[in-house]
Design a protein around this motif. Structure first.
Motif, short mmCIF file in Angstrom:
data_model
loop_
_atom_site.label_atom_id
_atom_site.label_comp_id
_atom_site.label_asym_id
_atom_site.label_seq_id
_atom_site.Cartn_x
_atom_site.Cartn_y
_atom_site.Cartn_z
N ASP B 3 0.78 -1.08 -0.13
CA ASP B 3 -0.12 -0.03 0.08
C ASP B 3 0.87 1.09 0.10
OD1 ASP B 3 -2.29 -1.47 -0.13
OD2 ASP B 3 -2.52 -1.30 2.10
N ALA B 4 2.24 1.10 -0.26
CA ALA B 4 3.13 2.06 -0.03
C ALA B 4 2.99 3.24 -1.55
CB ALA B 4 4.33 1.92 0.47
N ALA B 5 2.86 4.12 -1.17
CA ALA B 5 3.33 4.81 -2.75
C ALA B 5 4.88 5.05 -2.84
CB ALA B 5 2.64 6.15 -2.97
N VAL B 6 5.36 5.55 -1.83
CA VAL B 6 6.85 5.96 -1.83
C VAL B 6 7.51 5.35 -0.46
CG1 VAL B 6 8.50 7.65 -1.52
CG2 VAL B 6 6.85 7.89 -3.15
N VAL B 7 8.68 4.56 -0.89
CA VAL B 7 9.37 4.19 0.42
C VAL B 7 10.99 4.59 0.29
CG1 VAL B 7 10.31 1.90 1.46
CG2 VAL B 7 8.15 1.85 0.47
N LEU B 8 11.25 5.11 1.49
CA LEU B 8 12.81 5.57 1.52
C LEU B 8 13.35 4.66 2.52
CD1 LEU B 8 10.95 8.55 1.30
CD2 LEU B 8 13.27 9.27 0.89
N ASP B 9 14.64 4.09 2.21
CA ASP B 9 15.08 2.98 3.33
C ASP B 9 16.51 3.56 3.64
OD1 ASP B 9 15.94 1.05 4.67
OD2 ASP B 9 15.99 -0.55 2.81
N HIS B 10 16.81 4.26 4.42
CA HIS B 10 17.98 4.81 5.17
C HIS B 10 18.69 5.66 4.06
CE1 HIS B 10 17.93 2.47 8.65
NE2 HIS B 10 17.58 1.50 8.10
N VAL B 11 17.76 6.69 3.49
CA VAL B 11 18.54 7.42 2.40
C VAL B 11 19.32 8.58 2.69
CG1 VAL B 11 17.80 8.86 0.43
CG2 VAL B 11 16.59 6.77 0.88
N SER B 12 20.41 8.63 2.24
CA SER B 12 21.23 9.88 2.46
C SER B 12 21.44 10.70 1.13
CB SER B 12 22.59 9.59 3.24
OG SER B 12 22.30 8.85 4.60
N VAL B 13 21.17 12.01 1.43
CA VAL B 13 21.69 12.95 0.09
C VAL B 13 22.54 14.11 0.57
CG1 VAL B 13 20.81 14.26 -1.78
CG2 VAL B 13 19.50 12.14 -1.22
N LEU B 50 13.62 11.32 -5.54
CA LEU B 50 12.52 10.31 -6.03
C LEU B 50 12.43 10.24 -7.48
CD1 LEU B 50 10.13 10.77 -2.83
CD2 LEU B 50 11.41 8.48 -3.46
N LEU B 51 12.65 11.47 -7.96
CA LEU B 51 12.51 11.97 -9.47
C LEU B 51 13.86 11.29 -10.26
CD1 LEU B 51 10.74 15.36 -9.57
CD2 LEU B 51 10.02 13.20 -10.72
N GLY B 52 14.68 11.00 -9.48
CA GLY B 52 15.92 10.51 -10.03
C GLY B 52 16.97 11.58 -10.52
N PHE B 53 16.65 12.97 -10.03
CA PHE B 53 17.26 14.32 -10.32
C PHE B 53 18.73 14.18 -9.45
CE2 PHE B 53 13.75 17.16 -11.75
CZ PHE B 53 13.39 16.31 -12.47
N ILE B 54 18.63 13.50 -8.22
CA ILE B 54 19.73 13.71 -7.47
C ILE B 54 19.90 12.17 -6.81
CG2 ILE B 54 20.80 14.72 -5.35
CD1 ILE B 54 18.43 17.01 -5.72
N PRO B 55 21.15 11.54 -7.19
CA PRO B 55 21.30 10.18 -6.48
C PRO B 55 21.58 10.29 -5.35
CG PRO B 55 22.91 10.94 -8.22
CD PRO B 55 22.13 12.18 -8.30
N PRO B 56 20.98 9.26 -4.51
CA PRO B 56 21.51 9.37 -2.99
C PRO B 56 22.47 8.98 -2.98
CG PRO B 56 19.96 7.67 -3.62
CD PRO B 56 20.00 8.49 -4.76
N LYS B 57 23.39 9.35 -1.98
CA LYS B 57 24.71 8.67 -1.38
C LYS B 57 24.59 7.50 -0.91
CE LYS B 57 27.17 12.70 -1.59
NZ LYS B 57 28.23 12.86 -2.61
N ALA B 58 23.50 7.08 -0.13
CA ALA B 58 23.27 5.82 0.43
C ALA B 58 21.58 5.55 0.54
CB ALA B 58 23.84 5.85 1.69
N GLY B 59 21.27 4.33 0.53
CA GLY B 59 19.82 3.85 0.78
C GLY B 59 19.16 3.63 -0.68
N ARG B 60 18.04 3.34 -0.32
CA ARG B 60 16.99 2.89 -1.42
C ARG B 60 15.98 3.75 -1.37
NH1 ARG B 60 15.63 -2.26 -4.02
NH2 ARG B 60 13.66 -2.53 -3.96
N LEU B 61 15.52 3.98 -2.80
CA LEU B 61 14.33 4.73 -2.86
C LEU B 61 13.17 3.87 -3.84
CD1 LEU B 61 16.20 7.76 -4.12
CD2 LEU B 61 14.46 8.06 -1.98
N GLU B 62 11.94 3.87 -3.29
CA GLU B 62 11.23 2.88 -3.97
C GLU B 62 9.92 3.92 -4.45
OE1 GLU B 62 9.20 -0.96 -2.71
OE2 GLU B 62 11.44 -1.66 -3.07
N VAL B 63 9.52 3.96 -5.55
CA VAL B 63 8.37 4.46 -5.97
C VAL B 63 7.24 3.59 -6.74
CG1 VAL B 63 7.30 6.48 -7.29
CG2 VAL B 63 9.43 6.75 -6.30
#
Lengths: 281, 311
Positions: B3-13, B50-63
């Motif tokens: 049911d999640a639209a967006v999940v961020l997992d230990h994301v660092s930018v 989340l749009l992919g404009f800025i890649p995270p230094k760490a972590g996982r983004l899910e849309v």
């Protein structure tokens, strides 16, 4: 689909194009919008005047063989034609290319583009294709048409049989001239938000490198430094393609490397500057 | 999470050495979710990642169940993005611009044009759709940004400060549109804003960001109704010792523009009137007169203030 007067928001259930075609949307829209400028139409018409002149030349030589002693139709004529079209390549590049990315940057359009399902390379490719289309229209297309007209006026394939390399030479020399101009201009366009500044920058790059070559030529009394000039490098490569005697002392490999380096630098600039988000450091 | 639209997992930018998001883990459920936080909290950075404009230094983004790093184009094909700053394609009128955006998102030419007319009417630009976008007012530019984000019927909409620069009437109309999209048209959306009222009116869930980290997350109703009560208090006398005394005894206190403090009393209520008595006792001890004391309904502002520790 319901009529337009239904003013509420509806979900879309129609078909969607596969990913990877957005570049062609950019190119089509860009060409359409550029063609709406009357000044460009005028420039394109003027750019075909040398074609008319060469057509007359080919007709005269075909009709009166002795005319070939004054205005011969040979590989050199085709090389000269493509080379003279260089002036129109310059003007079309400035006219069409300066605003391709600069205008988008000024209007913050990159974030709109790149939030859609297209890669940065697709965006760059789409923009590049706009400029390349117009440049090929004033180089490759008239060049190939001249070959066709030569065959038609002569009524035989003798010229082509003897000079078959002219076809790939016209294609390749046009492509080299067009791609070098297009990549350079697109990179400069990505560096600024001002179309005018980009146009000045490109003009400066062409004229400054040519002037440097002229100065070095006078100082050294040699043409070995032709590699410093963008257009001279294109001419050196073009001479080899048309199997003509080299007009400068710069080895062709050096010119090829300089032009390849220019394209590589342009790609690097584009890779750095075309982004959905601008980070001010 | 299904049911999640967006999940961020230990994301660092980070922008260079400046961290914008610090080890953020959050789940945005489907529906209308507010991304709330003060300016510079990292809201826009999160959307751009989340749009992919800025890649995270760490972590996982899910849309929508898709990993952004693996399949960014598929993600963007299902997203609509309304950026914070003005943006348009130069030299185009509104309908051409929106149809062009539809084509870029994969709609066939004729469908894109028809959808462009429809969404322009929907956002209230029907009469101005043949005008060049460059001649639009700020409010109209906000609307056209919404139109270009909607034209391809995205499964998830990112709205970055959608009411920025709008006059009160335009702002209300924009919020109505967002509310309608979320609650009547079943469009999932994430609304990034520093305006509490905007989020409270349009969203059901909220993620509060502060200094690049998640300060609070959950449904607005849950967050507004924790174990605790809110009181409006106006006093006469030395204010600072009173506030310090409130805080010392475990009550949270926030001053408002109307000279009325909002005092949050945590924990379960033991007996009716106990909280009021407690506040009055503190007032008595610090020598201030209580001029106004009334139980209030918790607002998102209280949640926000508690989450980011704002005084």
């Amino acid at each position: 689909m319901s009529p337009i007067h239904d003013q509420s928001y509806r979900r879309y259930e129609g078909k969607r194009e596969p990913l990877g075609r957005a570049w062609s949307v950019i190119t089509r829209a860009g060409i359409r919008s550029t063609l709406s400028r009357k000044a460009l139409i005028a420039l394109l018409i003027v750019a075909w005047i040398p074609f008319v002149v060469r057509t007359v030349q080919i007709y005269v030589v075909s009709a009166y063989a002795q005319a070939s002693q004054v205005v011969p139709v040979d590989a050199k004529m085709f090389r000269d034609f493509i080379e003279y079209q260089g002036i129109f390549v310059f003007f079309v590049t400035v006219f069409v290319g300066a605003g391709l990315i600069a205008s988008d940057r000024r209007a913050n359009a990159l974030q709109i583009y790149l939030s859609k399902p297209l890669l940065r390379m697709e965006y760059i490719g789409g923009k590049l294709a706009i400029l390349v289309t117009f440049l090929l229209f004033v180089t490759l297309l008239p060049g190939l048409l001249l070959i066709v007209l030569q065959v038609l006026f002569a009524g035989n394939l003798d010229f082509l049989r003897a000079n078959l390399y002219v076809i790939p030479a016209v294609v390749l020399s046009s492509l080299v001239r067009v791609l070098v101009a297009a990549f350079t201009m697109l990179a400069l366009s990505a560096l600024s938000k001002s179309t005018r500044y980009v146009a000045i920058l490109y003009t400066g790059a062409i004229f400054f490198t040519n002037s440097m070559f002229v100065v070095l030529r006078i100082i050294t009394n040699s043409t070995r430094a032709a590699w410093v000039s963008i257009t001279a490098n294109v001419d050196v490569v073009s001479d080899v393609m048309f199997r003509q005697a080299a007009r400068y002392d710069t080895p062709v490999i050096v010119s090829v490397l300089v032009l390849a380096g220019l394209v590589a630098i342009s790609l690097s600039v584009l890779e750095r500057r075309v982004k959905g988000v601008e980070v001010v450091k | 999470m299904a049911d999640a639209a967006v999940v961020l997992d230990h994301v660092s930018v980070a922008y260079g050495t400046n961290a914008a998001l610090r080890d953020v883990s959050a789940t945005f459920p489907k529906g209308a979710v507010g991304l709330l936080g003060p300016n510079g909290a990292g809201k826009s950075t999160m959307l751009k990642s989340l749009l992919g404009f800025i890649p995270p230094k760490a972590g996982r983004l899910e849309v929508l169940g898709i990993n952004v790093a693996d399949r960014p184009l598929e993600v963007r094909a299902r997203l609509g993005y309304m950026p914070e700053t003005d943006g348009h394609i130069p030299g185009m009128n509104a309908v051409t611009f929106v149809a062009y955006c539809g084509q870029l998102a994969g709609l066939p030419v004729s469908d894109a044009m028809q959808r462009a007319h429809e969404v322009l009417y929907y956002v209230g630009l029907g009469e101005a759709r043949y005008r060049n976008v460059e001649t639009y007012s700020t409010g109209m530019k906000q609307r056209i940004k919404l139109a270009q984000a909607l034209v391809h019927d995205p499964d998830l909409l990112f709205l970055d400060e959608p009411t920025n620069g709008m006059d009160p009437k335009g702002r209300d109309e924009m919020l109505e549109l967002v509310h309608d999209l979320a609650h009547n048209k079943n469009v999932n959306l994430i609304l990034s804003s520093h305006l509490l009222n905007d989020v409270e009116y349009t969203c059901d869930h909220v993620v509060v960001l502060d200094k690049g980290a998640v300060a609070a997350a959950g449904s607005i109703d849950q967050l507004k109704g924790p174990a605790g009560r809110v009181f409006e208090v106006r006093v006469k006398g030395p204010l600072v010792p009173f506030i310090e005394a409130l805080r010392a005894s475990g009550l949270e206190c926030k001053e408002t523009e109307e000279d009325v403090m909002r005092v949050f009393v945590p924990g379960e209520r033991a007996t009716p009137g106990q909280d009021q008595r407690r506040i009055c006792e503190i007032a008595l001890a610090t020598g201030v007169q209580v001029r106004h004391l009334r139980a209030s309904i918790p607002t998102l502002e209280d949640v926000f203030a508690r989450a980011i520790g704002e005084e």
